[in-house]
Design a protein around this motif. Sequence first.
Motif, PDB file in Angstrom:
ATOM      1  N   THR A  80       0.814  -1.225   0.000  1.00 33.22           N
ATOM      2  CA  THR A  80       0.000   0.000   0.000  1.00 33.22           C
ATOM      3  C   THR A  80       0.843   1.270   0.000  1.00 33.22           C
ATOM      4  O   THR A  80       0.302   2.376  -0.031  1.00 33.22           O
ATOM      5  CB  THR A  80      -0.916   0.032   1.236  1.00 33.22           C
TER       6      THR A  80
ATOM      7  N   ASP B 173       0.410   4.239  -2.801  1.00 31.26           N
ATOM      8  CA  ASP B 173      -0.817   5.029  -2.728  1.00 31.26           C
ATOM      9  C   ASP B 173      -0.791   6.015  -1.566  1.00 31.26           C
ATOM     10  O   ASP B 173      -1.190   7.173  -1.705  1.00 31.26           O
ATOM     11  CB  ASP B 173      -2.033   4.104  -2.592  1.00 31.26           C
TER      12      ASP B 173
ATOM     13  N   THR C 229     -15.212  -3.369  -8.161  1.00 34.85           N
ATOM     14  CA  THR C 229     -14.169  -2.374  -8.418  1.00 34.85           C
ATOM     15  C   THR C 229     -14.730  -0.961  -8.484  1.00 34.85           C
ATOM     16  O   THR C 229     -13.974  -0.009  -8.636  1.00 34.85           O
ATOM     17  CB  THR C 229     -13.433  -2.683  -9.736  1.00 34.85           C
ATOM     18  N   SER C 230     -16.050  -0.807  -8.364  1.00 36.94           N
ATOM     19  CA  SER C 230     -16.657   0.529  -8.375  1.00 36.94           C
ATOM     20  C   SER C 230     -17.984   0.509  -7.639  1.00 36.94           C
ATOM     21  O   SER C 230     -18.678  -0.523  -7.597  1.00 36.94           O
ATOM     22  CB  SER C 230     -16.884   1.026  -9.807  1.00 36.94           C
TER      23      SER C 230
ATOM     24  N   THR D  66     -16.390  -2.505  -2.015  1.00 34.59           N
ATOM     25  CA  THR D  66     -15.390  -2.120  -3.010  1.00 34.59           C
ATOM     26  C   THR D  66     -14.004  -2.191  -2.386  1.00 34.59           C
ATOM     27  O   THR D  66     -13.758  -3.037  -1.518  1.00 34.59           O
ATOM     28  CB  THR D  66     -15.681  -0.716  -3.564  1.00 34.59           C
ATOM     29  N   ASN D  67     -13.097  -1.327  -2.779  1.00 34.02           N
ATOM     30  CA  ASN D  67     -11.678  -1.421  -2.440  1.00 34.02           C
ATOM     31  C   ASN D  67     -11.397  -1.618  -0.955  1.00 34.02           C
ATOM     32  O   ASN D  67     -10.476  -2.335  -0.571  1.00 34.02           O
ATOM     33  CB  ASN D  67     -10.956  -0.167  -2.940  1.00 34.02           C
ATOM     34  N   THR D  68     -12.189  -1.000  -0.085  1.00 29.65           N
ATOM     35  CA  THR D  68     -11.970  -1.096   1.357  1.00 29.65           C
ATOM     36  C   THR D  68     -11.924  -2.536   1.831  1.00 29.65           C
ATOM     37  O   THR D  68     -11.169  -2.881   2.748  1.00 29.65           O
ATOM     38  CB  THR D  68     -13.092  -0.354   2.112  1.00 29.65           C
TER      39      THR D  68
ATOM     40  N   TRP E 181     -11.232  -5.290  -0.081  1.00 29.58           N
ATOM     41  CA  TRP E 181     -10.311  -6.163  -0.806  1.00 29.58           C
ATOM     42  C   TRP E 181      -9.080  -6.475   0.043  1.00 29.58           C
ATOM     43  O   TRP E 181      -8.417  -7.486  -0.165  1.00 29.58           O
ATOM     44  CB  TRP E 181      -9.844  -5.508  -2.107  1.00 29.58           C
TER      45      TRP E 181
ATOM     46  N   PRO F 105      -9.355  -6.385 -10.922  1.00 29.71           N
ATOM     47  CA  PRO F 105      -9.288  -5.019 -10.380  1.00 29.71           C
ATOM     48  C   PRO F 105      -8.303  -4.092 -11.091  1.00 29.71           C
ATOM     49  O   PRO F 105      -7.388  -3.530 -10.469  1.00 29.71           O
ATOM     50  CB  PRO F 105      -8.882  -5.254  -8.919  1.00 29.71           C
TER      51      PRO F 105
ATOM     52  N   LEU G  99      -3.697  -6.574  -6.216  1.00 28.45           N
ATOM     53  CA  LEU G  99      -4.993  -6.352  -5.579  1.00 28.45           C
ATOM     54  C   LEU G  99      -5.865  -7.604  -5.665  1.00 28.45           C
ATOM     55  O   LEU G  99      -6.595  -7.932  -4.717  1.00 28.45           O
ATOM     56  CB  LEU G  99      -5.704  -5.157  -6.219  1.00 28.45           C
TER      57      LEU G  99
END
Length: 745
Positions: free
Chosen positions: A230, A233, A579-580, A626-628, A630, A649, A684
Amino acid sequence: MKEIEEIFGQKGLIASKLPGYETRPGQIKMASAVWHTVETERTLIVEAGTGTGKSLAYLVPFIFWAVRNKKRVVISTFTKALQQQLIDSDLPFLAKILPKDLSFRWALCLGGQNYLCLRRLEQTRQLGMFESQEEITHILDWHKETETGMRGELDFEVSPGLWSQICRESDLCLSGKCAYWKDCFYQRARFAQYRAQVLVVNHHLYFAHLASGEQVLPEFNGLVFDEAHTLEDVATDFLGHEVSNSGVKYVLDNIYNPRTGKGLLGRLKNITSEEFSRLQQLKADVQTAADTFFSNLADQFGRESRSLRLRKSSPVPNILYEPLAALGTGLREMMKKADTQEEEIEIGATCQRCKAVNDSLKHILEQDLVDHVYWLEIQPRLRYFRTTLKASPINVGEELKERVFSVIKPAVLTSATLTTSGRFDYIRERLGLDSLQEERGMRDEEKGGINSCEELVVSSPFDYEKQAILYLPQGIPDPKEGSAYLDSLAECLKTLLPLTSDNRIQNSECRIQNAEDRSQGSGVRSQESEVRNEEEIRNPQSAIRNQNDLPSAIRNKEEIRNPQSKICNRKGGTFVLFTSFAALNQVYERLKDTLSDMDVFRQGELPTQRIIEKFKEGKHSILFGTNTFWQGVDVPGEDLVSVVITKLPFAVPDEPVTQARTEYLTAKGKNPFWDYQIPQAVILLRQGFGRLIRTQKDRGIVTICDPRIRTKSYGRIFLDSLPRCRVTSKLEEVRGFLGEANAGK
């Protein structure tokens, strides 16, 4: 190494303190590599599969090194869960078992805004700035009892607006001249940090430290980045600039809020009515300019939710600069009339905040930062649209190399997912370790040594071929087909989601949840739990004495007497990962009428931690996330037996940062799809897959509903990067696997 064997070996310190402990070859291998790294002061990248026990593998060598050499090491994580594991479990355990001559201290480091400020609390109380009598009672009662003053300790919700008025702010701190200095919670924490050999932080605080000119943390000599996948990012966020309409309003409301009549101007004792009116007008001028400025942005670029790259400088006139500068000048003139040092510091901090907004806005609008990407982000809120201008570095690797990895040695980067097809090429390039490798390699070669930037892959001890099955359903169209893909995905989920609801496992399988299941990640088992479980196995009746402390599956006396007398239901929870948000909501709408007999949770409806708690409480929980969700979410056992990955992803190609990085790589002669987008998506995907198997006893299904993993040439890269397990496109084989798992095979 002798010390490694003495601690991690079958007859080592850990084994002597934990009955039933089994050595882990991967953990020993990693610990040996870290030991070599700290002794030679180099850099090491380690991919350690889930269940390796990586936290102990890096903590032990660094503790030896820090104590013996009077050094300090920073351990930086991404998630709070891992942070708490280190502070509450791993470090206390090691402090208990390590020899007395290795006595060490550790401290949790949090940003100052996490601490209650006693001076600001009293100021808020005196000025009547609490929003309700209930808040006054809760806060004042808590502040008399708390020993840490940390917000995370609160057992009640405090409004963000109130907390911002009573928390510590670095630019408002009076330091040693504060009347509350001796009782200051933050200063107590800082004192503990300076006495500690091990500091536990999160990535956000680490990069806040870097962005502040290294003013946040005590000086340290060694560094571990756990959850290192991570890093890019987080670094991108903290090493950039942003200005938002809500951020400007926050600064102005702290100067004076006409709705509440509160703010800095109302607290200045020597201000005249004329000066008050003049400053209030200057503040109002800034607010008017800000409203017009952000409205101009909306007129030009639209008001719908979006992220839009700004390719040209000065997309709208900077009408904020002069009013903000005038307000700062007007406030500085009040410095000479400050009645107390408290007023002087507060005026100075407010002036600096105005200047910071102006500086960031100037950088973004003039686009004068080298190798940065600039964009506009519009997000709907309850009563308004949050509009943000941003600038972020395109390549943080160079800055990380210069400011982190070339300076701090030894350094270890680790995660369960750092490689693509078994190689570290992607993560090396993204974090600046490629060029570090070359530079250090040349120096070491001249010295006749070996390369100082090393790498290691340690496989997970889990038996994925027995514990997991990968289901690749057929007949789902390519995601680019839009509605047809979403329709097909929804139909697939209608079949898949009920599949785990009636799973049943023998009570003997779910009777005893040993401590290894709960602490698999660190390699530490609770000694008390181990002893208790052994006693339960020898004498099942003994479990009745502590029924309230035991898993619910063994609280029934008849079940304890005769484990085969009853069958207990599996809870059969499922994560459906998107993914969204757009795709998530569209599929949810297609399915909601068929989910009435399930406990369904949708990201955004509750805070993340509360969703996880309720998910575990449900009997057949379905979570749409979503991303949180994964990564960084740990739901071991039967609470989670199925993970559905709806789509590979890949980052959205026209997302500003992704777009800028692809252009940057193209200019460097690289293929951004193969060198950046695929590896990023692979890591991911591996994180998403990793949500399923968290302990040796977990069993379950991972479903990937994206046909590209089978039909595209790059699909093999994704498949080869996943743990080796059974793969099928037949639903009956999935049912058979579940039957085997339920039978304990």
